[in-house]
Write a protein that holds these residues in place. Structure first.
Motif: not given
Length: 386
Positions: A2-29
């Motif tokens: 379960h992922m918390k909604g953004f409204e529940e986590d005001e400190e999360f910055d969606r514009g910050a660089p993600p801690p994962f790479k595109l290859a990581d996402v691809r490998a999960a599929i």
């Protein structure tokens, strides 16, 4: 997980660089999600075409003004479903055969007056530059400088419903403000490279053939019957494509980042897209609402997008937001999201490599109606004449 909604986590910055790479996402599929089954793809074409023919036959048979509005909405929605399949052909997710993709894509897109290759190429540009302020092609944000340089009529048409919902045919001919003028029908347009001009000519000829057929039908079956059977559903389709494509890249629930310069990359741009729940229409229009994974990996067939999305959620974490679920078969919540976005998402700053939409307070407070637009139009014409 379960992922918390953004409204529940005001400190999360969606514009910050993600801690994962595109290859990581691809490998999960899962590997089978990448497999394209042409027979399954063609079965969706057969389904949609059968429904379209059945709707037209039934509407023509009953031919009364109680049934026509129902027909227009249903048929326009099916035209939109055809577009989604043609869109898959353009991405190459319909099959591994380029010949089959182009053949089916031309037939489906030409029927709904879309130039297959012309749109395919500009849409590829959109995917390659998603989330980039200047380089994105579809519903890209206006900079503050551009916004302030535009005439009032242009601004009002962009941010006043229902006018943005009628924009697609005009975009095909002239693109958007802020872009060099270029037609999807002109092989010499800046939208295309020299090696793509033959493809554009082919699609324009197919488009013209459909126009000629429609003109011929006007003389054989009559203009009014053709308008009822084809014309009105076409504009319902236009409404669908403008509504959906806008909502996949704009939202009122949170601030979505747009990027420039070194801050932009393909992964960060793709993560600015939004998944949407369209209620009863999800299956009808081939799960186009599962848009995040589609934007990152457009090669995945539409019938695997839901499974692929579930697989990548643990990797994306807070960078993926669960779509708000429709409370019923009709996604009324999306109308509110759309109107609120038009009211508040007007322009982005001219400076900065990570920017967010800002609001023109004057426009947000202005009550704009079709009557006021007509008044503004005639006022501008008088000034030009004077």
């Amino acid at each position: 997980m379960h992922m918390k909604g953004f409204e529940e986590d005001e400190e999360f910055d969606r514009g910050a660089p993600p801690p994962f790479k595109l290859a990581d996402v691809r490998a999960a599929i899962p590997k089978h999600c990448w497999v394209k089954d042409p027979w399954r793809s063609m079965s969706y074409v057969l389904r949609d075409v059968s429904v379209i023919v059945l709707l037209a036959v039934v509407a023509a048979r009953f031919d009364n003004w109680f049934a026509w509005p129902v027909y227009w909405v249903a048929q326009g929605t099916m035209f939109w479903a055809l577009f989604v399949l043609g869109h898959d052909c353009g991405h190459g997710s319909f099959s591994d055969s380029q010949w089959l993709n182009n053949l089916v894509g031309h037939v489906l897109d030409s029927f709904i007056l879309v130039p297959y290759h012309g749109w395919r190429i500009s849409h590829r540009t959109h995917h390659s530059n998603h989330g980039h302020v200047e380089n994105d092609e579809s519903w890209h944000p206006w900079t503050e400088k551009l916004y302030k340089s535009l005439d009032k009529m242009t601004i009002m048409l962009r941010f006043t419903a229902p006018f943005p919902l009628l924009a697609y045919p005009f975009y095909l001919w002239w693109r958007e403000p802020g872009k060099t003028r270029g037609s999807h029908f002109n092989p010499n347009s800046e939208l295309f490279g020299p090696q793509e001009r033959h493809d554009v000519v082919t699609s324009t000829i197919c488009w013209l053939a459909m126009v000629v057929l429609l003109v011929a039908l006007c003389f054989t079956v009559g203009a009014v019957p053709l308008l009822k059977l084809y014309g009105v559903p076409y504009w319902v389709f236009v409404t669908w494509i403008d509504f959906v494509t806008y909502l996949h890249h704009h939202g009122d629930e949170e601030r979505l980042p747009w990027y420039r310069g070194k801050e932009w990359n393909y992964l960060r741009g793709g993560l600015t897209t939004i998944d949407r729940d369209y209620g009863m229409f999800n299956n009808i229009h081939h799960d186009i609402g599962t848009h995040v994974v589609h934007h990152l990996f457009p090669q995945i067939p539409h019938y695997h997008l839901i499974e692929a999305t579930e697989a990548v959620k643990p990797i994306l974490g807070k960078y993926y937001k669960e779509p708000r679920r429709s409370a019923g078969p009709i996604p009324f919540h999306l109308f509110r999201s759309y109107i609120n976005s038009l009211k508040h998402n007007h322009f982005v700053s001219d400076k900065g490599d990570v920017v967010y939409y800002e609001t023109d307070p004057h426009l947000a407070k202005t009550s704009i109606t079709p009557k006021s637009l007509l008044t503004e139009f005639f006022s501008s014409q008088k000034k030009m004449i004077g």
